[in-house]
Design a protein around this motif. Structure first.
Motif, PDB file in Angstrom:
ATOM      1  N   LYS A  93       0.821  -1.205   0.000  1.00 28.36           N
ATOM      2  CA  LYS A  93       0.000   0.000   0.000  1.00 28.36           C
ATOM      3  C   LYS A  93       0.858   1.260   0.000  1.00 28.36           C
ATOM      4  CE  LYS A  93      -3.760  -2.314   2.470  1.00 28.36           C
ATOM      5  NZ  LYS A  93      -4.548  -2.387   3.722  1.00 28.36           N
ATOM      6  N   GLU A  94       1.963   1.205   0.691  1.00 32.66           N
ATOM      7  CA  GLU A  94       2.803   2.387   0.829  1.00 32.66           C
ATOM      8  C   GLU A  94       3.953   2.367  -0.174  1.00 32.66           C
ATOM      9  OE1 GLU A  94       4.135   2.686   4.815  1.00 32.66           O
ATOM     10  OE2 GLU A  94       2.120   2.777   5.681  1.00 32.66           O
ATOM     11  N   LYS A  95       4.269   3.541  -0.710  1.00 33.19           N
ATOM     12  CA  LYS A  95       5.406   3.676  -1.601  1.00 33.19           C
ATOM     13  C   LYS A  95       6.695   3.566  -0.803  1.00 33.19           C
ATOM     14  CE  LYS A  95       7.391   6.832  -5.018  1.00 33.19           C
ATOM     15  NZ  LYS A  95       7.223   8.127  -5.733  1.00 33.19           N
ATOM     16  N   LEU A  96       7.702   2.908  -1.374  1.00 31.21           N
ATOM     17  CA  LEU A  96       8.969   2.751  -0.683  1.00 31.21           C
ATOM     18  C   LEU A  96       9.727   4.073  -0.643  1.00 31.21           C
ATOM     19  CD1 LEU A  96      10.216  -0.645  -2.139  1.00 31.21           C
ATOM     20  CD2 LEU A  96       8.944  -0.234  -0.043  1.00 31.21           C
ATOM     21  N   ASP A  97      10.284   4.374   0.496  1.00 30.35           N
ATOM     22  CA  ASP A  97      11.097   5.579   0.673  1.00 30.35           C
ATOM     23  C   ASP A  97      12.562   5.152   0.696  1.00 30.35           C
ATOM     24  OD1 ASP A  97      12.419   7.839   1.398  1.00 30.35           O
ATOM     25  OD2 ASP A  97      11.245   8.240   3.210  1.00 30.35           O
ATOM     26  N   GLN A 140      12.381  -4.039   6.992  1.00 28.17           N
ATOM     27  CA  GLN A 140      11.219  -4.118   7.878  1.00 28.17           C
ATOM     28  C   GLN A 140       9.927  -3.881   7.086  1.00 28.17           C
ATOM     29  OE1 GLN A 140      11.853  -1.367  11.080  1.00 28.17           O
ATOM     30  NE2 GLN A 140      13.454  -2.600  12.043  1.00 28.17           N
ATOM     31  N   HIS A 141      10.007  -2.972   6.121  1.00 29.69           N
ATOM     32  CA  HIS A 141       8.845  -2.678   5.272  1.00 29.69           C
ATOM     33  C   HIS A 141       8.423  -3.928   4.508  1.00 29.69           C
ATOM     34  CE1 HIS A 141       6.298   0.094   2.827  1.00 29.69           C
ATOM     35  NE2 HIS A 141       6.486  -0.842   1.908  1.00 29.69           N
ATOM     36  N   SER A 142       9.390  -4.615   3.897  1.00 28.15           N
ATOM     37  CA  SER A 142       9.062  -5.823   3.138  1.00 28.15           C
ATOM     38  C   SER A 142       8.585  -6.938   4.055  1.00 28.15           C
ATOM     39  CB  SER A 142      10.283  -6.288   2.333  1.00 28.15           C
ATOM     40  OG  SER A 142      11.358  -6.630   3.184  1.00 28.15           O
ATOM     41  N   THR A 143       9.192  -7.040   5.227  1.00 31.47           N
ATOM     42  CA  THR A 143       8.777  -8.074   6.181  1.00 31.47           C
ATOM     43  C   THR A 143       7.338  -7.863   6.616  1.00 31.47           C
ATOM     44  OG1 THR A 143      11.044  -8.345   7.001  1.00 31.47           O
ATOM     45  CG2 THR A 143       9.260  -9.125   8.420  1.00 31.47           C
ATOM     46  N   GLN A 144       6.970  -6.612   6.895  1.00 30.38           N
ATOM     47  CA  GLN A 144       5.611  -6.299   7.319  1.00 30.38           C
ATOM     48  C   GLN A 144       4.608  -6.557   6.204  1.00 30.38           C
ATOM     49  OE1 GLN A 144       4.527  -5.661  10.311  1.00 30.38           O
ATOM     50  NE2 GLN A 144       2.407  -5.429   9.640  1.00 30.38           N
ATOM     51  N   PHE A 145       4.974  -6.203   4.969  1.00 31.84           N
ATOM     52  CA  PHE A 145       4.106  -6.420   3.806  1.00 31.84           C
ATOM     53  C   PHE A 145       3.768  -7.907   3.669  1.00 31.84           C
ATOM     54  CE2 PHE A 145       4.311  -7.440  -0.881  1.00 31.84           C
ATOM     55  CZ  PHE A 145       3.003  -7.090  -1.161  1.00 31.84           C
ATOM     56  N   LEU A 146       4.781  -8.743   3.753  1.00 31.17           N
ATOM     57  CA  LEU A 146       4.563 -10.177   3.586  1.00 31.17           C
ATOM     58  C   LEU A 146       3.866 -10.798   4.787  1.00 31.17           C
ATOM     59  CD1 LEU A 146       7.984 -10.796   1.933  1.00 31.17           C
ATOM     60  CD2 LEU A 146       5.772 -11.085   0.831  1.00 31.17           C
ATOM     61  N   LYS A 147       4.135 -10.257   5.953  1.00 31.71           N
ATOM     62  CA  LYS A 147       3.467 -10.752   7.161  1.00 31.71           C
ATOM     63  C   LYS A 147       1.969 -10.503   7.079  1.00 31.71           C
ATOM     64  CE  LYS A 147       3.577 -10.378  12.213  1.00 31.71           C
ATOM     65  NZ  LYS A 147       4.206  -9.698  13.371  1.00 31.71           N
ATOM     66  N   GLU A 148       1.589  -9.339   6.567  1.00 29.16           N
ATOM     67  CA  GLU A 148       0.162  -9.019   6.419  1.00 29.16           C
ATOM     68  C   GLU A 148      -0.525  -9.957   5.433  1.00 29.16           C
ATOM     69  OE1 GLU A 148       0.126  -4.946   5.290  1.00 29.16           O
ATOM     70  OE2 GLU A 148       0.624  -4.195   7.297  1.00 29.16           O
ATOM     71  N   LEU A 149       0.232 -10.431   4.439  1.00 22.24           N
ATOM     72  CA  LEU A 149      -0.331 -11.378   3.477  1.00 22.24           C
ATOM     73  C   LEU A 149      -0.335 -12.799   4.008  1.00 22.24           C
ATOM     74  CD1 LEU A 149       1.287 -10.151   0.128  1.00 22.24           C
ATOM     75  CD2 LEU A 149      -0.990  -9.647   1.014  1.00 22.24           C
ATOM     76  N   GLU A 202      17.879  -1.234   6.969  1.00 22.58           N
ATOM     77  CA  GLU A 202      17.165  -2.028   7.975  1.00 22.58           C
ATOM     78  C   GLU A 202      15.664  -1.726   7.943  1.00 22.58           C
ATOM     79  OE1 GLU A 202      19.763  -0.148   8.596  1.00 22.58           O
ATOM     80  OE2 GLU A 202      21.372  -1.514   9.231  1.00 22.58           O
ATOM     81  N   GLU A 203      15.329  -0.448   7.759  1.00 24.21           N
ATOM     82  CA  GLU A 203      13.917  -0.066   7.725  1.00 24.21           C
ATOM     83  C   GLU A 203      13.244  -0.531   6.437  1.00 24.21           C
ATOM     84  OE1 GLU A 203      12.715   3.817   9.017  1.00 24.21           O
ATOM     85  OE2 GLU A 203      14.598   4.124  10.105  1.00 24.21           O
TER      86      GLU A 203
END
Length: 271
Positions: free
Chosen positions: A140-144, A154-163, A150-151
Motif C-alpha cells: 500500500k505504501e510507496k517505498l522511501d 522491515q517494510h518488506s517483512t511487514q508487507f509479507l506478514k500481512e499477506l 534495515e527499515e
C-alpha cells in the motif's frame, strides 16, 4: 455388586473394543479423565460395556484435539452451552491451523516453481514469451529509498506478514513504466507478491521480456540499461511496469554477489 450377566472387559479387551492403544486407557485412568469400572482383587482393572458411550464421547473430542484439561473440566458437568463454546473455540483453532498449513503449502509450491525455473535460465539471453495473467498484490505504501536498509527490510517483512506468506520465496519490487522511461525513478516504488487472495489485482497477460541478473544490487542498474537497449534493438517497446523478482536469494547462497534477480516487463512489437 455387579450383575452376573453383565460382561466385563480387561484393559486390553476394552482397548480393542474402542479401538485405542491400551496405554491410552491407562493414561486416562492416571489423569482421572476416564476411570475403569473397578479393580479386581488381584489389582487388574476392568471395564463394562456401559462405559462404551462415555469413552467414545471423550475420545471423539480428543480426535479433534480438544485439550485434556478442557475435557476434564467439561465432563465434570456436560451441558449444551459448554459443548457449544468448546466446539466454537476448537473450530477457530482448526481454521487457524488450516491457514498456517496453506501458507506452508504456498511457500513450498513457490520454491518448487522457482527452482525449476532456475534450472532453465541463461544469463546471456533475454527471453521473450507469452505469459498468462496472474493475481498480484502490491504494497500500500510507496517505498522511501532514503530510509536505512534495515527499515526497508522491515517494510518488506511487514508487507509479507500481512499477506501471511513466507517472504524469501515470494516477492519482488515494481518500477512504474512512465517513471522508468522518463528516467525519474529513485529505485523501486512498491513491493509485490504473486498470490491469489480476494483483494488481489490482475497482472495482465501478454508478451513479456525477461532477463536474469546475478550480482549485487549496487550494479543492477546496468542490467536494466542493457535490457531496455536490447528491446529497442529488436523492435520491442515497453507497455507496462517493470518487475524485479527476488529468486530465492538467501535460500540458495550466503553471498549477495550470487543472488539472482529476475527483471521482466510486458512488451509489444513497434508498429
Amino acid at each position: 455388586m455387579m450383575k452376573k450377566e453383565e460382561k466385563i472387559f480387561s484393559t486390553g479387551e476394552f482397548a480393542k473394543l474402542v479401538e485405542v492403544n491400551k496405554d491410552t486407557l491407562l493414561y486416562y485412568d492416571k489423569i482421572n479423565l476416564f476411570k475403569p469400572a473397578g479393580i479386581h482383587a488381584n489389582g487388574y482393572r476392568y471395564y463394562t460395556f456401559k462405559q462404551f458411550d462415555q469413552f467414545m464421547a471423550i475420545h471423539s473430542l480428543r480426535d479433534v484435539e480438544v485439550p485434556i484439561k478442557e475435557l476434564k473440566s467439561y465432563f465434570t458437568s456436560p451441558n449444551v452451552d459448554d459443548l457449544q463454546n468448546l466446539a466454537e473455540y476448537q473450530k477457530q483453532k482448526v481454521a487457524d491451523e488450516i491457514k498456517k498449513l496453506k501458507d506452508i503449502q504456498f511457500f513450498l509450491q513457490r520454491v518448487l516453481e522457482l527452482t525449476e525455473e532456475l534450472k532453465q535460465i541463461s544469463f546471456d539471453e533475454i527471453r521473450i514469451e507469452k505469459l498468462p495473467e496472474r493475481p498480484i498484490i502490491y504494497s500500500k505504501e510507496k517505498l522511501d529509498w532514503s530510509l536505512p536498509i534495515e527499515e526497508l527490510y522491515q517494510h518488506s517483512t511487514q508487507f509479507l506478514k500481512e499477506l501471511g506468506v513466507k517472504g524469501i520465496a515470494s516477492y519482488g519490487g515494481v518500477v512504474y513504466e512512465k517513471d522508468y522511461l522518463l528516467q525519474e525513478q529513485e529505485g523501486l516504488h512498491r513491493l509485490f507478491c504473486y498470490i491469489d487472495l480476494p483483494e488481489a489485482e490482475i497482472q495482465p497477460g501478454g508478451l513479456y521480456a525477461t532477463i536474469y541478473y546475478q550480482g549485487l544490487f549496487d550494479f543492477i542498474e546496468e542490467s536494466y540499461k542493457q535490457f531496455v537497449d536490447h528491446l529497442a534493438a529488436h523492435n520491442l517497446e515497453i507497455i507496462g511496469d517493470l518487475y524485479e523478482e527476488y529468486i530465492l536469494h538467501s535460500l540458495l547462497s550466503l553471498k549477495e554477489e550470487d543472488y539472482i534477480t529476475k527483471i521482466s516487463v510486458r512488451v509489444q512489437f513497434k508498429k
